[in-house]
Design a protein around this motif. Structure first.
Motif, PDB file in Angstrom:
ATOM      1  N   THR A   1       0.840  -1.194   0.000  1.00 25.59           N
ATOM      2  CA  THR A   1       0.000   0.000   0.000  1.00 25.59           C
ATOM      3  C   THR A   1       0.877   1.245   0.000  1.00 25.59           C
ATOM      4  OG1 THR A   1      -1.705  -1.203   1.224  1.00 25.59           O
ATOM      5  CG2 THR A   1      -1.858   1.197   1.225  1.00 25.59           C
ATOM      6  N   SER A   2       1.961   1.187   0.761  1.00 24.86           N
ATOM      7  CA  SER A   2       2.938   2.281   0.781  1.00 24.86           C
ATOM      8  C   SER A   2       4.263   1.742   1.301  1.00 24.86           C
ATOM      9  CB  SER A   2       2.445   3.434   1.662  1.00 24.86           C
ATOM     10  OG  SER A   2       2.284   3.012   3.002  1.00 24.86           O
ATOM     11  N   GLY A   3       5.289   2.591   1.250  1.00 19.25           N
ATOM     12  CA  GLY A   3       6.612   2.174   1.685  1.00 19.25           C
ATOM     13  C   GLY A   3       7.420   1.574   0.548  1.00 19.25           C
ATOM     14  N   SER A   4       8.628   1.137   0.868  1.00 15.01           N
ATOM     15  CA  SER A   4       9.522   0.607  -0.168  1.00 15.01           C
ATOM     16  C   SER A   4      10.370  -0.525   0.393  1.00 15.01           C
ATOM     17  CB  SER A   4      10.442   1.717  -0.692  1.00 15.01           C
ATOM     18  OG  SER A   4      11.268   2.212   0.356  1.00 15.01           O
ATOM     19  N   ALA A   5      10.938  -1.309  -0.526  1.00 16.44           N
ATOM     20  CA  ALA A   5      11.848  -2.390  -0.134  1.00 16.44           C
ATOM     21  C   ALA A   5      12.696  -2.776  -1.339  1.00 16.44           C
ATOM     22  CB  ALA A   5      11.070  -3.602   0.373  1.00 16.44           C
ATOM     23  N   ALA A   6      13.884  -3.298  -1.048  1.00 17.97           N
ATOM     24  CA  ALA A   6      14.781  -3.765  -2.101  1.00 17.97           C
ATOM     25  C   ALA A   6      15.448  -5.056  -1.659  1.00 17.97           C
ATOM     26  CB  ALA A   6      15.835  -2.705  -2.412  1.00 17.97           C
ATOM     27  N   ILE A   7      15.562  -5.993  -2.612  1.00 14.68           N
ATOM     28  CA  ILE A   7      16.260  -7.260  -2.393  1.00 14.68           C
ATOM     29  C   ILE A   7      17.520  -7.244  -3.242  1.00 14.68           C
ATOM     30  CG2 ILE A   7      16.097  -9.778  -2.486  1.00 14.68           C
ATOM     31  CD1 ILE A   7      13.929  -8.671  -0.699  1.00 14.68           C
ATOM     32  N   MET A   8      18.675  -7.331  -2.609  1.00 15.68           N
ATOM     33  CA  MET A   8      19.967  -7.263  -3.310  1.00 15.68           C
ATOM     34  C   MET A   8      20.028  -6.030  -4.207  1.00 15.68           C
ATOM     35  SD  MET A   8      21.375  -9.841  -1.929  1.00 15.68           S
ATOM     36  CE  MET A   8      22.952  -9.809  -2.773  1.00 15.68           C
ATOM     37  N   GLY A   9      19.496  -4.922  -3.698  1.00 20.18           N
ATOM     38  CA  GLY A   9      19.511  -3.661  -4.433  1.00 20.18           C
ATOM     39  C   GLY A   9      18.436  -3.526  -5.493  1.00 20.18           C
ATOM     40  N   ILE A  10      17.573  -4.544  -5.620  1.00 21.90           N
ATOM     41  CA  ILE A  10      16.535  -4.528  -6.653  1.00 21.90           C
ATOM     42  C   ILE A  10      15.212  -4.103  -6.028  1.00 21.90           C
ATOM     43  CG2 ILE A  10      15.365  -5.887  -8.441  1.00 21.90           C
ATOM     44  CD1 ILE A  10      17.759  -7.910  -8.134  1.00 21.90           C
ATOM     45  N   ASP A  11      14.595  -3.061  -6.560  1.00 20.33           N
ATOM     46  CA  ASP A  11      13.350  -2.520  -6.027  1.00 20.33           C
ATOM     47  C   ASP A  11      12.200  -3.495  -6.263  1.00 20.33           C
ATOM     48  OD1 ASP A  11      10.746  -0.869  -6.113  1.00 20.33           O
ATOM     49  OD2 ASP A  11      12.199   0.589  -5.347  1.00 20.33           O
ATOM     50  N   ILE A  12      11.431  -3.798  -5.209  1.00 17.72           N
ATOM     51  CA  ILE A  12      10.359  -4.804  -5.327  1.00 17.72           C
ATOM     52  C   ILE A  12       9.201  -4.316  -6.194  1.00 17.72           C
ATOM     53  CG2 ILE A  12      10.920  -5.894  -3.118  1.00 17.72           C
ATOM     54  CD1 ILE A  12       8.368  -4.511  -1.974  1.00 17.72           C
ATOM     55  N   ARG A  13       9.088  -3.007  -6.400  1.00 23.60           N
ATOM     56  CA  ARG A  13       8.003  -2.482  -7.231  1.00 23.60           C
ATOM     57  C   ARG A  13       8.451  -2.247  -8.668  1.00 23.60           C
ATOM     58  NH1 ARG A  13       4.959   2.051  -3.451  1.00 23.60           N
ATOM     59  NH2 ARG A  13       3.235   0.694  -2.810  1.00 23.60           N
ATOM     60  N   LYS A  14       9.689  -1.779  -8.841  1.00 28.08           N
ATOM     61  CA  LYS A  14      10.159  -1.382 -10.171  1.00 28.08           C
ATOM     62  C   LYS A  14      10.687  -2.547 -10.990  1.00 28.08           C
ATOM     63  CE  LYS A  14      11.378   3.279  -8.631  1.00 28.08           C
ATOM     64  NZ  LYS A  14      12.492   4.226  -8.356  1.00 28.08           N
ATOM     65  N   ASN A  15      11.164  -3.607 -10.320  1.00 28.85           N
ATOM     66  CA  ASN A  15      11.767  -4.726 -11.065  1.00 28.85           C
ATOM     67  C   ASN A  15      11.380  -6.045 -10.414  1.00 28.85           C
ATOM     68  OD1 ASN A  15      13.315  -6.477 -12.580  1.00 28.85           O
ATOM     69  ND2 ASN A  15      15.265  -5.456 -12.186  1.00 28.85           N
ATOM     70  N   GLN A  16      10.119  -6.436 -10.596  1.00 32.57           N
ATOM     71  CA  GLN A  16       9.626  -7.655  -9.961  1.00 32.57           C
ATOM     72  C   GLN A  16      10.309  -8.908 -10.498  1.00 32.57           C
ATOM     73  OE1 GLN A  16       5.338  -7.622 -10.252  1.00 32.57           O
ATOM     74  NE2 GLN A  16       5.135  -6.108  -8.627  1.00 32.57           N
ATOM     75  N   ASP A  17      10.587  -8.955 -11.787  1.00 21.85           N
ATOM     76  CA  ASP A  17      11.270 -10.117 -12.371  1.00 21.85           C
ATOM     77  C   ASP A  17      12.657 -10.282 -11.769  1.00 21.85           C
ATOM     78  OD1 ASP A  17       9.135 -10.821 -13.934  1.00 21.85           O
ATOM     79  OD2 ASP A  17       9.888  -9.849 -15.749  1.00 21.85           O
ATOM     80  N   GLY A  18      13.351  -9.155 -11.596  1.00 19.14           N
ATOM     81  CA  GLY A  18      14.688  -9.198 -11.002  1.00 19.14           C
ATOM     82  C   GLY A  18      14.662  -9.710  -9.578  1.00 19.14           C
ATOM     83  N   VAL A  19      13.663  -9.286  -8.817  1.00 19.16           N
ATOM     84  CA  VAL A  19      13.518  -9.751  -7.436  1.00 19.16           C
ATOM     85  C   VAL A  19      13.266 -11.257  -7.420  1.00 19.16           C
ATOM     86  CG1 VAL A  19      12.044  -9.670  -5.379  1.00 19.16           C
ATOM     87  CG2 VAL A  19      12.725  -7.544  -6.509  1.00 19.16           C
ATOM     88  N   ARG A  20      12.374 -11.736  -8.293  1.00 15.97           N
ATOM     89  CA  ARG A  20      12.012 -13.157  -8.304  1.00 15.97           C
ATOM     90  C   ARG A  20      13.199 -14.053  -8.652  1.00 15.97           C
ATOM     91  NH1 ARG A  20       6.330 -11.791 -11.332  1.00 15.97           N
ATOM     92  NH2 ARG A  20       5.277 -10.981  -9.482  1.00 15.97           N
ATOM     93  N   LYS A  21      14.111 -13.529  -9.473  1.00 15.12           N
ATOM     94  CA  LYS A  21      15.311 -14.301  -9.800  1.00 15.12           C
ATOM     95  C   LYS A  21      16.279 -14.353  -8.616  1.00 15.12           C
ATOM     96  CE  LYS A  21      15.111 -13.326 -14.744  1.00 15.12           C
ATOM     97  NZ  LYS A  21      15.642 -12.474 -15.824  1.00 15.12           N
ATOM     98  N   ALA A  22      16.205 -13.340  -7.750  1.00 13.84           N
ATOM     99  CA  ALA A  22      17.150 -13.234  -6.633  1.00 13.84           C
ATOM    100  C   ALA A  22      16.695 -13.993  -5.395  1.00 13.84           C
ATOM    101  CB  ALA A  22      17.371 -11.763  -6.277  1.00 13.84           C
ATOM    102  N   ILE A  23      15.425 -14.457  -5.394  1.00 16.89           N
ATOM    103  CA  ILE A  23      14.890 -15.073  -4.175  1.00 16.89           C
ATOM    104  C   ILE A  23      14.436 -16.520  -4.414  1.00 16.89           C
ATOM    105  CG2 ILE A  23      14.119 -12.857  -3.246  1.00 16.89           C
ATOM    106  CD1 ILE A  23      11.246 -13.646  -4.063  1.00 16.89           C
TER     107      ILE A  23
END
Length: 328
Positions: free
Chosen positions: A57-79
């Motif tokens: 709903t709000s806020g932000s997060a990044a996995i290995m520097g990858i933004d969970i909203r801007k690059n969902q495919d990148g996040v899914r590859k990292a987790i």
């Protein structure tokens, strides 16, 4: 050290219900980080947002520097993800489940086969690789799910209540695999649990979450030390009289809870006889008295005034009431 996960003011609302309320934390690479709390506290919702399965709903997060909203495919590859609900195909063999997962990630055949063998050996299922999954025990299925979640070499592994419903021996066995992954593979692990012993044994740091908020975050040792000493539990038929009788400087905290009086003080063994004497002097009968070192259950009780089990019960009651109202 490399920061693997950064979460800032992450929030998720479902209508008027705020399931996760401005949660913030960061996790270092190779750390086992625990989200500890009762069912319905917001643990799984937090994980689902970090895994890009739920839109915040709000806020932000990044996995290995990858933004969970801007690059969902990148996040899914990292987790890698192992959620509570089983997602294995029971009609396939262990090897076929691994192979199918590897194809989804477009892992080349030779690499896929090499990693499948390595991981099935790691979780001690290689000898059962050609057996249909529906013949596996609950513990074997969890081990296979962890192996499958590691197949694409993720940097971060999400484990949502990984030992839920398993017997103590199998649970202990699984804990050893999780510790090995973090130490030997340098994989960052985010673990949700409501088992105190699991969080204490595995986690480098723990965020205690209740009603969508993080109410405490530190190492297990520091969280327990924050209680302020040992814990003395007194049962009596006259609990209301105990607090004024023991209003002395060397007792840091006195709480009455569920028919018990809980005291916190340093070096409790030295004061035990004095406590009993003071209560006898004012003719307060003692049913039982015990001393133990602080546990994470004591920490949760200290911060919330409730045990995790009570929170689970109250949440279930609230959900029942909600569904009754919806039906009417």
């Amino acid at each position: 050290m490399t920061t693997a996960v950064v979460v800032n003011e992450l929030t998720k609302s479902f209508g008027h219900l705020v399931a996760v309320d401005r949660v913030s934390f960061s996790i270092e690479q190779g750390e086992i980080f625990g989200l500890l709390g009762p069912n319905g506290a917001g643990k799984t919702t937090t994980l689902s947002m970090l895994a890009t399965m739920l839109e915040p709903t709000s806020g932000s997060a990044a996995i290995m520097g990858i933004d969970i909203r801007k690059n969902q495919d990148g996040v899914r590859k990292a987790i890698g993800i192992v959620f509570q609900d089983q997602s294995l195909d029971e009609e396939l063999t262990a090897w076929e489940n691994m192979d199918f997962h590897g194809r989804l990630y477009r892992i080349p055949k030779d690499v896929r086969e090499q990693r499948t063998e390595e991981l099935l050996r790691l979780v001690e299922l290689y000898d059962r690789r050609n057996d249909i999954v529906k013949t596996f025990s609950g513990g074997m299925r969890r081990r296979l799910e962890i192996a499958r979640g590691l197949l694409h070499h993720p940097s971060v592994l999400f484990l949502d209540e990984p030992t839920l419903g398993l017997d103590p021996q199998t649970r202990n066995h699984l804990w050893k695999y999780i510790e090995t992954l973090a130490k030997e593979k340098n994989i960052t692990i985010i673990l949700t649990t409501h088992y105190m012993e699991e969080a204490d044994r595995l986690c480098n740091r723990i965020a205690i979450i209740d009603r969508g908020k993080i109410i405490a975050l530190d190492t297990p040792a520091r969280l327990k030390d924050s209680i302020g000493g040992d814990v003395v539990t007194i049962r009596s038929l006259e609990t209301a009289k105990i607090t004024p009788a023991l209003a002395v400087p060397w007792i840091h905290r006195i709480e009455t809870h569920d028919g018990e009086v809980i005291l916190t003080l340093r070096n409790a063994e030295q004061y035990l006889s004095l406590i009993v004497t003071r209560l006898n002097d004012v003719q307060i009968p003692i049913t039982s008295i015990s001393v133990h070192k602080p546990t994470l259950e004591d920490v949760f009780l200290s911060f919330t005034g409730k045990t995790i089990r009570e929170e689970d019960i109250s949440r279930k009651d609230a959900m029942r009431m909600h569904f009754r109202m919806m039906r009417h």
